[in-house]
Scaffold this motif. Structure first.
Motif, PDB file in Angstrom:
ATOM      1  N   HIS A 307       0.824  -1.212   0.000  1.00  0.00           N
ATOM      2  CA  HIS A 307       0.000   0.000   0.000  1.00  0.00           C
ATOM      3  C   HIS A 307       0.852   1.254   0.000  1.00  0.00           C
ATOM      4  N   VAL A 308       2.149   1.117   0.264  1.00  0.00           N
ATOM      5  CA  VAL A 308       3.066   2.264   0.201  1.00  0.00           C
ATOM      6  C   VAL A 308       3.478   2.426  -1.265  1.00  0.00           C
ATOM      7  N   LEU A 309       2.806   3.321  -1.960  1.00  0.00           N
ATOM      8  CA  LEU A 309       2.967   3.402  -3.412  1.00  0.00           C
ATOM      9  C   LEU A 309       4.386   3.762  -3.823  1.00  0.00           C
ATOM     10  N   PRO A 371       4.974  -3.319   4.787  1.00  0.00           N
ATOM     11  CA  PRO A 371       4.539  -3.032   6.158  1.00  0.00           C
ATOM     12  C   PRO A 371       3.036  -3.219   6.288  1.00  0.00           C
ATOM     13  N   PRO A 372       2.558  -3.511   7.488  1.00  0.00           N
ATOM     14  CA  PRO A 372       1.101  -3.645   7.668  1.00  0.00           C
ATOM     15  C   PRO A 372       0.411  -2.297   7.500  1.00  0.00           C
ATOM     16  N   LEU A 373      -0.877  -2.359   7.213  1.00  0.00           N
ATOM     17  CA  LEU A 373      -1.650  -1.126   7.110  1.00  0.00           C
ATOM     18  C   LEU A 373      -1.615  -0.393   8.448  1.00  0.00           C
ATOM     19  N   PRO A 374      -1.402   0.929   8.454  1.00  0.00           N
ATOM     20  CA  PRO A 374      -1.333   1.681   9.712  1.00  0.00           C
ATOM     21  C   PRO A 374      -2.701   1.766  10.391  1.00  0.00           C
ATOM     22  N   TRP A 376      -4.257   4.365  11.396  1.00  0.00           N
ATOM     23  CA  TRP A 376      -5.110   5.427  10.872  1.00  0.00           C
ATOM     24  C   TRP A 376      -5.889   4.959   9.649  1.00  0.00           C
ATOM     25  N   TRP A 377      -5.309   4.041   8.880  1.00  0.00           N
ATOM     26  CA  TRP A 377      -6.028   3.531   7.706  1.00  0.00           C
ATOM     27  C   TRP A 377      -7.292   2.801   8.154  1.00  0.00           C
ATOM     28  N   HIS A 378      -7.145   1.939   9.157  1.00  0.00           N
ATOM     29  CA  HIS A 378      -8.308   1.188   9.640  1.00  0.00           C
ATOM     30  C   HIS A 378      -9.345   2.124  10.250  1.00  0.00           C
ATOM     31  N   PHE A 379      -8.869   3.168  10.964  1.00  0.00           N
ATOM     32  CA  PHE A 379      -9.813   4.130  11.545  1.00  0.00           C
ATOM     33  C   PHE A 379     -10.576   4.865  10.443  1.00  0.00           C
ATOM     34  N   LEU A 380      -9.843   5.319   9.420  1.00  0.00           N
ATOM     35  CA  LEU A 380     -10.487   6.060   8.344  1.00  0.00           C
ATOM     36  C   LEU A 380     -11.444   5.162   7.569  1.00  0.00           C
ATOM     37  N   ASN A 381     -11.075   3.924   7.389  1.00  0.00           N
ATOM     38  CA  ASN A 381     -11.956   2.978   6.723  1.00  0.00           C
ATOM     39  C   ASN A 381     -13.250   2.803   7.520  1.00  0.00           C
ATOM     40  N   TRP A 382     -13.117   2.723   8.859  1.00  0.00           N
ATOM     41  CA  TRP A 382     -14.312   2.644   9.710  1.00  0.00           C
ATOM     42  C   TRP A 382     -15.127   3.933   9.635  1.00  0.00           C
ATOM     43  N   PHE A 383     -14.437   5.073   9.693  1.00  0.00           N
ATOM     44  CA  PHE A 383     -15.115   6.370   9.685  1.00  0.00           C
ATOM     45  C   PHE A 383     -15.923   6.560   8.402  1.00  0.00           C
ATOM     46  N   MET A 384     -15.376   6.115   7.291  1.00  0.00           N
ATOM     47  CA  MET A 384     -16.074   6.298   6.017  1.00  0.00           C
ATOM     48  C   MET A 384     -17.335   5.441   5.920  1.00  0.00           C
TER      49      MET A 384
END
Length: 402
Positions: A307-309, A371-374, A376-384
Protein backbone atom coordinates in the motif's frame (compact mmCIF):
# COMPACT_ATOMS: atom_id res chain seq x y z
CA UNK A 1 0.05 -9.17 -40.01
CA UNK A 2 -0.90 -6.24 -42.16
CA UNK A 3 -3.69 -5.70 -44.64
CA UNK A 4 -6.30 -8.47 -44.95
CA UNK A 5 -6.60 -10.47 -48.15
CA UNK A 6 -9.18 -9.14 -50.62
CA UNK A 7 -10.95 -11.74 -52.73
CA UNK A 8 -10.93 -9.89 -56.05
CA UNK A 9 -12.70 -12.74 -57.89
CA UNK A 10 -15.71 -12.85 -55.60
CA UNK A 11 -18.97 -12.10 -57.40
CA UNK A 12 -21.05 -11.44 -54.29
CA UNK A 13 -22.03 -7.80 -53.75
CA UNK A 14 -21.80 -7.84 -49.97
CA UNK A 15 -22.26 -4.98 -47.52
CA UNK A 16 -21.69 -4.59 -43.83
CA UNK A 17 -24.27 -2.77 -41.70
CA UNK A 18 -23.68 0.44 -39.85
CA UNK A 19 -24.01 0.47 -36.07
CA UNK A 20 -24.27 3.38 -33.63
CA UNK A 21 -21.07 2.36 -31.84
CA UNK A 22 -19.07 -0.73 -31.01
CA UNK A 23 -20.33 -2.54 -27.93
CA UNK A 24 -18.02 -1.36 -25.19
CA UNK A 25 -20.55 -2.77 -22.74
CA UNK A 26 -23.20 -5.04 -24.16
CA UNK A 27 -26.65 -4.02 -23.05
CA UNK A 28 -25.32 -0.67 -21.88
CA UNK A 29 -26.86 2.69 -22.69
CA UNK A 30 -24.57 3.25 -25.66
CA UNK A 31 -23.75 -0.31 -26.68
CA UNK A 32 -25.53 -2.93 -28.73
CA UNK A 33 -27.66 -5.63 -27.19
CA UNK A 34 -26.52 -9.23 -27.39
CA UNK A 35 -29.03 -9.98 -30.15
CA UNK A 36 -28.01 -6.88 -32.12
CA UNK A 37 -24.36 -7.90 -31.92
CA UNK A 38 -25.22 -11.36 -33.20
CA UNK A 39 -27.18 -9.82 -36.06
CA UNK A 40 -24.14 -7.73 -36.98
CA UNK A 41 -21.88 -10.79 -37.26
CA UNK A 42 -24.47 -12.68 -39.29
CA UNK A 43 -24.94 -9.71 -41.64
CA UNK A 44 -21.17 -9.26 -42.00
CA UNK A 45 -20.39 -12.85 -43.03
CA UNK A 46 -20.37 -12.27 -46.79
CA UNK A 47 -18.59 -8.91 -46.50
CA UNK A 48 -15.86 -10.51 -44.43
CA UNK A 49 -15.62 -13.44 -46.85
CA UNK A 50 -14.68 -10.98 -49.59
CA UNK A 51 -11.80 -9.90 -47.37
CA UNK A 52 -10.49 -13.38 -46.80
CA UNK A 53 -12.21 -14.13 -43.49
CA UNK A 54 -14.66 -17.00 -43.18
CA UNK A 55 -16.71 -16.82 -39.98
CA UNK A 56 -17.52 -20.00 -38.13
CA UNK A 57 -21.15 -20.81 -37.41
CA UNK A 58 -22.40 -18.45 -34.74
CA UNK A 59 -25.09 -20.79 -33.44
CA UNK A 60 -23.66 -24.29 -33.03
CA UNK A 61 -25.79 -27.30 -32.13
CA UNK A 62 -27.21 -27.09 -28.58
CA UNK A 63 -25.10 -28.85 -26.00
CA UNK A 64 -21.70 -27.85 -27.37
CA UNK A 65 -19.30 -26.74 -24.68
CA UNK A 66 -17.58 -23.43 -25.36
CA UNK A 67 -14.26 -22.39 -23.87
CA UNK A 68 -15.35 -18.79 -23.59
CA UNK A 69 -18.52 -17.13 -22.40
CA UNK A 70 -17.65 -13.96 -24.31
CA UNK A 71 -17.02 -15.40 -27.76
CA UNK A 72 -20.37 -16.56 -29.10
CA UNK A 73 -24.07 -16.25 -28.53
CA UNK A 74 -25.60 -19.71 -28.61
CA UNK A 75 -29.04 -21.18 -28.13
CA UNK A 76 -27.62 -23.24 -25.27
CA UNK A 77 -26.11 -20.15 -23.58
CA UNK A 78 -28.31 -17.12 -24.40
CA UNK A 79 -26.51 -15.01 -21.81
CA UNK A 80 -23.20 -15.29 -23.67
CA UNK A 81 -21.79 -12.10 -25.15
CA UNK A 82 -20.86 -11.66 -28.79
CA UNK A 83 -18.29 -8.90 -28.88
CA UNK A 84 -15.99 -11.54 -30.39
CA UNK A 85 -16.57 -13.89 -33.28
CA UNK A 86 -14.30 -16.61 -34.59
CA UNK A 87 -13.31 -17.65 -38.08
CA UNK A 88 -10.46 -18.56 -40.38
CA UNK A 89 -8.30 -16.51 -42.72
CA UNK A 90 -6.90 -17.43 -46.14
CA UNK A 91 -3.82 -19.07 -44.60
CA UNK A 92 -6.01 -21.51 -42.67
CA UNK A 93 -5.25 -19.75 -39.40
CA UNK A 94 -8.02 -19.74 -36.77
CA UNK A 95 -8.72 -16.17 -35.69
CA UNK A 96 -10.90 -14.06 -33.41
CA UNK A 97 -12.63 -10.90 -34.62
CA UNK A 98 -13.62 -7.90 -32.55
CA UNK A 99 -15.57 -4.74 -33.40
CA UNK A 100 -13.78 -1.56 -32.33
CA UNK A 101 -14.83 2.08 -32.66
CA UNK A 102 -12.52 4.11 -34.91
CA UNK A 103 -10.37 6.65 -33.07
CA UNK A 104 -11.25 5.09 -29.71
CA UNK A 105 -8.48 4.39 -27.17
CA UNK A 106 -8.82 0.70 -27.98
CA UNK A 107 -8.44 1.33 -31.72
CA UNK A 108 -5.28 3.39 -31.13
CA UNK A 109 -3.87 0.67 -28.88
CA UNK A 110 -4.34 -1.96 -31.58
CA UNK A 111 -2.61 0.37 -34.04
CA UNK A 112 0.33 0.65 -31.63
CA UNK A 113 0.54 -3.12 -31.26
CA UNK A 114 0.61 -3.53 -35.05
CA UNK A 115 3.75 -1.40 -35.11
CA UNK A 116 5.59 -4.10 -33.11
CA UNK A 117 4.93 -6.94 -35.55
CA UNK A 118 8.48 -8.30 -35.40
CA UNK A 119 8.22 -8.98 -31.65
CA UNK A 120 5.22 -11.24 -32.09
CA UNK A 121 6.76 -13.52 -34.71
CA UNK A 122 9.70 -14.71 -32.58
CA UNK A 123 8.95 -16.81 -29.46
CA UNK A 124 12.08 -15.39 -27.83
CA UNK A 125 10.74 -11.83 -28.03
CA UNK A 126 6.99 -12.50 -27.71
CA UNK A 127 5.87 -9.74 -25.33
CA UNK A 128 3.00 -11.44 -23.51
CA UNK A 129 0.25 -9.58 -25.35
CA UNK A 130 -2.14 -11.15 -27.87
CA UNK A 131 -1.23 -9.41 -31.14
CA UNK A 132 -3.64 -8.06 -33.72
CA UNK A 133 -3.20 -9.63 -37.15
CA UNK A 134 -4.99 -6.90 -39.07
CA UNK A 135 -7.36 -3.99 -38.60
CA UNK A 136 -10.06 -4.24 -41.27
CA UNK A 137 -11.54 -0.84 -42.11
CA UNK A 138 -15.26 -0.67 -42.81
CA UNK A 139 -17.23 2.09 -44.59
CA UNK A 140 -18.55 3.11 -41.19
CA UNK A 141 -17.18 4.47 -37.92
CA UNK A 142 -15.88 1.15 -36.69
CA UNK A 143 -13.23 -1.38 -37.68
CA UNK A 144 -12.87 -5.12 -37.19
CA UNK A 145 -9.68 -6.33 -35.53
CA UNK A 146 -8.49 -9.87 -36.20
CA UNK A 147 -6.32 -11.74 -33.68
CA UNK A 148 -5.00 -15.29 -33.33
CA UNK A 149 -7.50 -17.63 -31.72
CA UNK A 150 -6.21 -18.63 -28.28
CA UNK A 151 -8.04 -20.21 -25.38
CA UNK A 152 -9.23 -18.31 -22.33
CA UNK A 153 -9.95 -19.17 -18.68
CA UNK A 154 -6.74 -21.24 -18.52
CA UNK A 155 -7.57 -23.17 -15.30
CA UNK A 156 -4.68 -21.73 -13.30
CA UNK A 157 -5.06 -24.15 -10.42
CA UNK A 158 -4.23 -27.01 -12.81
CA UNK A 159 -0.56 -25.98 -12.92
CA UNK A 160 1.40 -28.85 -11.43
CA UNK A 161 5.02 -27.82 -10.84
CA UNK A 162 7.29 -24.85 -10.25
CA UNK A 163 8.28 -24.48 -13.91
CA UNK A 164 4.65 -24.13 -14.97
CA UNK A 165 4.08 -21.45 -12.33
CA UNK A 166 7.17 -19.55 -13.48
CA UNK A 167 6.04 -19.66 -17.11
CA UNK A 168 2.74 -18.08 -16.14
CA UNK A 169 4.34 -15.33 -14.03
CA UNK A 170 7.03 -14.58 -16.63
CA UNK A 171 4.54 -14.22 -19.50
CA UNK A 172 2.26 -11.82 -17.63
CA UNK A 173 5.08 -9.71 -16.22
CA UNK A 174 6.54 -9.42 -19.72
CA UNK A 175 3.09 -8.52 -21.04
CA UNK A 176 2.48 -5.80 -18.47
CA UNK A 177 6.00 -4.42 -18.91
CA UNK A 178 5.44 -4.21 -22.68
CA UNK A 179 2.09 -2.46 -22.27
CA UNK A 180 3.47 0.05 -19.76
CA UNK A 181 6.56 0.71 -21.91
CA UNK A 182 4.07 1.86 -24.56
CA UNK A 183 2.20 3.77 -21.83
CA UNK A 184 -0.84 1.53 -22.11
CA UNK A 185 -2.60 1.02 -18.78
CA UNK A 186 -4.76 -2.09 -19.07
CA UNK A 187 -7.13 -1.20 -16.18
CA UNK A 188 -9.07 -4.49 -16.33
CA UNK A 189 -6.66 -7.27 -15.38
CA UNK A 190 -8.60 -10.42 -14.52
CA UNK A 191 -8.87 -14.09 -15.44
CA UNK A 192 -11.16 -13.47 -18.41
CA UNK A 193 -8.77 -10.94 -20.00
CA UNK A 194 -5.86 -13.32 -20.39
CA UNK A 195 -5.48 -16.08 -22.95
CA UNK A 196 -3.29 -19.12 -23.46
CA UNK A 197 -1.78 -20.55 -26.65
CA UNK A 198 -4.03 -23.58 -26.61
CA UNK A 199 -7.55 -24.09 -27.96
CA UNK A 200 -9.75 -26.75 -29.50
CA UNK A 201 -11.76 -26.22 -32.70
CA UNK A 202 -14.50 -28.45 -31.27
CA UNK A 203 -14.71 -26.15 -28.21
CA UNK A 204 -14.93 -29.10 -25.82
CA UNK A 205 -13.97 -27.62 -22.45
CA UNK A 206 -13.08 -30.89 -20.78
CA UNK A 207 -10.77 -31.93 -23.62
CA UNK A 208 -9.35 -28.39 -23.74
CA UNK A 209 -8.44 -28.69 -20.08
CA UNK A 210 -6.77 -32.05 -20.73
CA UNK A 211 -4.86 -30.62 -23.71
CA UNK A 212 -3.73 -27.62 -21.68
CA UNK A 213 -2.54 -29.83 -18.84
CA UNK A 214 -0.39 -31.76 -21.32
CA UNK A 215 0.96 -28.65 -23.10
CA UNK A 216 2.00 -27.14 -19.78
CA UNK A 217 4.54 -29.96 -19.45
CA UNK A 218 6.40 -28.67 -22.52
CA UNK A 219 8.34 -25.47 -23.22
CA UNK A 220 6.13 -23.82 -25.83
CA UNK A 221 3.04 -22.68 -23.93
CA UNK A 222 2.49 -18.92 -23.67
CA UNK A 223 0.04 -16.69 -21.78
CA UNK A 224 -0.95 -13.21 -22.91
CA UNK A 225 -3.09 -10.23 -22.03
CA UNK A 226 -5.95 -9.21 -24.29
CA UNK A 227 -8.99 -6.91 -24.33
CA UNK A 228 -8.48 -3.14 -24.14
CA UNK A 229 -12.11 -2.02 -23.73
CA UNK A 230 -11.18 -0.22 -20.52
CA UNK A 231 -7.57 0.65 -21.35
CA UNK A 232 -5.97 4.03 -21.93
CA UNK A 233 -2.80 5.02 -23.75
CA UNK A 234 -0.89 8.07 -22.58
CA UNK A 235 2.03 9.96 -24.16
CA UNK A 236 5.42 8.25 -23.92
CA UNK A 237 6.84 11.05 -21.80
CA UNK A 238 4.37 10.29 -18.99
CA UNK A 239 6.11 8.68 -15.99
CA UNK A 240 4.74 5.29 -14.94
CA UNK A 241 5.87 6.14 -11.41
CA UNK A 242 4.34 9.60 -11.13
CA UNK A 243 1.27 9.44 -13.38
CA UNK A 244 -1.95 10.59 -11.71
CA UNK A 245 -5.49 10.25 -13.01
CA UNK A 246 -8.97 10.83 -11.51
CA UNK A 247 -9.66 8.02 -9.07
CA UNK A 248 -13.14 7.29 -10.45
CA UNK A 249 -11.34 5.59 -13.35
CA UNK A 250 -10.05 2.96 -10.92
CA UNK A 251 -13.54 1.52 -10.50
CA UNK A 252 -14.02 0.47 -14.11
CA UNK A 253 -13.43 -3.16 -15.03
CA UNK A 254 -13.61 -6.23 -12.83
CA UNK A 255 -13.31 -5.70 -9.08
CA UNK A 256 -11.94 -9.00 -7.79
CA UNK A 257 -8.22 -8.11 -7.67
CA UNK A 258 -8.21 -4.34 -7.22
CA UNK A 259 -5.64 -3.01 -4.72
CA UNK A 260 -6.48 -0.60 -1.90
CA UNK A 261 -5.21 2.52 -3.69
CA UNK A 262 -8.58 4.31 -3.80
CA UNK A 263 -10.30 2.45 -0.96
CA UNK A 264 -10.45 5.54 1.25
CA UNK A 265 -11.91 7.92 -1.31
CA UNK A 266 -8.62 9.27 -2.69
CA UNK A 267 -9.24 11.72 -5.53
CA UNK A 268 -6.27 10.63 -7.67
CA UNK A 269 -4.57 7.35 -8.52
CA UNK A 270 -1.74 5.97 -10.65
CA UNK A 271 -3.20 3.58 -13.29
CA UNK A 272 0.16 1.93 -13.92
CA UNK A 273 0.77 1.20 -10.23
CA UNK A 274 -2.85 0.06 -10.04
CA UNK A 275 -2.24 -2.45 -12.86
CA UNK A 276 0.79 -3.83 -11.00
CA UNK A 277 -1.18 -4.12 -7.77
CA UNK A 278 -4.05 -5.85 -9.54
CA UNK A 279 -1.75 -8.40 -11.19
CA UNK A 280 0.08 -8.93 -7.89
CA UNK A 281 -3.21 -9.64 -6.15
CA UNK A 282 -4.13 -12.17 -8.81
CA UNK A 283 -0.76 -13.87 -8.28
CA UNK A 284 -1.42 -13.95 -4.53
CA UNK A 285 -4.88 -15.48 -4.94
CA UNK A 286 -3.74 -18.32 -7.22
CA UNK A 287 -0.07 -18.90 -6.43
CA UNK A 288 0.38 -18.51 -2.67
CA UNK A 289 0.65 -22.29 -2.26
CA UNK A 290 3.82 -22.16 -4.40
CA UNK A 291 5.62 -19.89 -1.89
CA UNK A 292 7.19 -22.77 0.14
CA UNK A 293 8.87 -24.04 -3.04
CA UNK A 294 9.70 -20.50 -4.22
CA UNK A 295 10.32 -18.21 -1.21
CA UNK A 296 11.14 -15.14 -3.37
CA UNK A 297 7.50 -15.18 -4.53
CA UNK A 298 6.46 -13.79 -1.15
CA UNK A 299 8.77 -10.83 -1.71
CA UNK A 300 7.54 -10.37 -5.29
CA UNK A 301 3.89 -10.44 -4.21
CA UNK A 302 4.48 -7.83 -1.50
CA UNK A 303 6.59 -5.66 -3.80
CA UNK A 304 3.76 -5.58 -6.35
CA UNK A 305 0.93 -4.95 -3.89
CA UNK A 306 2.30 -2.85 -1.01
CA UNK A 307 0.00 0.00 0.00
CA UNK A 308 3.07 2.26 0.20
CA UNK A 309 2.97 3.40 -3.41
CA UNK A 310 6.47 4.87 -3.33
CA UNK A 311 7.75 1.35 -2.60
CA UNK A 312 5.53 -0.51 -5.06
CA UNK A 313 7.45 -2.05 -7.93
CA UNK A 314 6.74 -0.92 -11.46
CA UNK A 315 6.02 -3.67 -13.99
CA UNK A 316 9.59 -3.39 -15.28
CA UNK A 317 11.00 -3.57 -11.75
CA UNK A 318 8.85 -6.59 -10.95
CA UNK A 319 10.12 -8.33 -14.09
CA UNK A 320 13.71 -7.47 -13.17
CA UNK A 321 13.18 -8.87 -9.66
CA UNK A 322 11.71 -12.05 -11.15
CA UNK A 323 14.63 -12.50 -13.53
CA UNK A 324 17.23 -11.79 -10.84
CA UNK A 325 15.80 -13.88 -8.01
CA UNK A 326 13.44 -16.49 -9.43
CA UNK A 327 13.83 -17.19 -13.13
CA UNK A 328 17.10 -19.17 -13.19
CA UNK A 329 16.58 -22.20 -10.97
CA UNK A 330 18.10 -25.69 -11.13
CA UNK A 331 16.09 -28.42 -12.79
CA UNK A 332 15.26 -30.22 -9.54
CA UNK A 333 13.59 -27.06 -8.22
CA UNK A 334 11.71 -26.49 -11.48
CA UNK A 335 10.36 -30.04 -11.24
CA UNK A 336 9.10 -29.55 -7.67
CA UNK A 337 5.37 -30.38 -7.61
CA UNK A 338 2.89 -27.79 -6.38
CA UNK A 339 -0.78 -28.06 -5.53
CA UNK A 340 -2.54 -24.75 -6.14
CA UNK A 341 -5.85 -23.39 -4.95
CA UNK A 342 -7.59 -20.03 -4.76
CA UNK A 343 -7.37 -17.96 -1.58
CA UNK A 344 -8.73 -14.40 -1.74
CA UNK A 345 -7.80 -13.82 1.90
CA UNK A 346 -4.16 -13.52 0.86
CA UNK A 347 -4.96 -10.12 -0.68
CA UNK A 348 -5.66 -8.72 2.79
CA UNK A 349 -3.58 -11.05 4.96
CA UNK A 350 -0.13 -11.55 3.40
CA UNK A 351 1.01 -13.28 6.58
CA UNK A 352 -0.89 -16.30 5.23
CA UNK A 353 1.85 -16.96 2.69
CA UNK A 354 4.78 -15.53 4.68
CA UNK A 355 3.92 -17.97 7.47
CA UNK A 356 4.58 -20.85 5.10
CA UNK A 357 8.30 -19.98 5.26
CA UNK A 358 10.71 -20.84 8.05
CA UNK A 359 11.77 -17.84 10.20
CA UNK A 360 15.32 -17.71 8.74
CA UNK A 361 13.89 -17.64 5.22
CA UNK A 362 11.44 -14.91 6.17
CA UNK A 363 14.31 -12.90 7.61
CA UNK A 364 16.32 -13.28 4.39
CA UNK A 365 13.52 -11.66 2.35
CA UNK A 366 12.22 -9.31 5.05
CA UNK A 367 13.57 -6.16 3.38
CA UNK A 368 10.99 -6.70 0.61
CA UNK A 369 8.11 -7.37 2.99
CA UNK A 370 5.31 -4.80 2.88
CA UNK A 371 4.54 -3.03 6.16
CA UNK A 372 1.10 -3.64 7.67
CA UNK A 373 -1.65 -1.13 7.11
CA UNK A 374 -1.33 1.68 9.71
CA UNK A 375 -3.93 2.17 12.42
CA UNK A 376 -5.11 5.43 10.87
CA UNK A 377 -6.03 3.53 7.71
CA UNK A 378 -8.31 1.19 9.64
CA UNK A 379 -9.81 4.13 11.54
CA UNK A 380 -10.49 6.06 8.34
CA UNK A 381 -11.96 2.98 6.72
CA UNK A 382 -14.31 2.64 9.71
CA UNK A 383 -15.11 6.37 9.68
CA UNK A 384 -16.07 6.30 6.02
CA UNK A 385 -18.64 3.64 6.77
CA UNK A 386 -20.60 6.08 8.94
CA UNK A 387 -23.52 7.93 7.28
CA UNK A 388 -22.30 10.90 5.25
CA UNK A 389 -18.68 10.57 6.34
CA UNK A 390 -17.33 9.22 3.07
CA UNK A 391 -18.23 12.54 1.38
CA UNK A 392 -16.33 14.46 4.04
CA UNK A 393 -13.20 12.36 3.48
CA UNK A 394 -13.46 12.64 -0.30
CA UNK A 395 -13.84 16.43 0.00
CA UNK A 396 -10.66 16.63 2.10
CA UNK A 397 -8.75 14.52 -0.46
CA UNK A 398 -9.84 16.92 -3.22
CA UNK A 399 -8.88 20.01 -1.21
CA UNK A 400 -5.36 18.72 -0.67
CA UNK A 401 -5.08 17.25 -4.17
CA UNK A 402 -4.46 13.71 -2.93
Amino acid sequence: MGEPFINEDAKVAATIPDIPCAAEELGGEDGLSVDEMLELWVAAKEWLLLRGVRLYDLEPPPGWAWISSNTFHTKAHPEAQTTLACGQDTTGRDIMLKVVDNDSPQHRIFQTLLQHESLFTDPRTFPGVLPPIAIIDTPHKYSIVTMPLWGDYPNLTDMQDVRQVLTFIRCLLEGLTFLHANRIAHRDICDSNMVVSCYRPDRDHKLFRDDLRELRRGPDLRYAFMDYDQSIQLPLDVSVKDCLRPSNEAWIGQDMYKPLDVWLGESLYNPFAFDVGTLGNMFRVYLSEAVPALPPLAALFDGMTTHVLSRRLSAEEALDFFRSNIDSLPQDVLDTPVTLGTDYETMYHPELYWSKLAPPVQAHWSRFRAPPLPRWWHFLNWFMGLPGCSRIVEFVWRIFGI
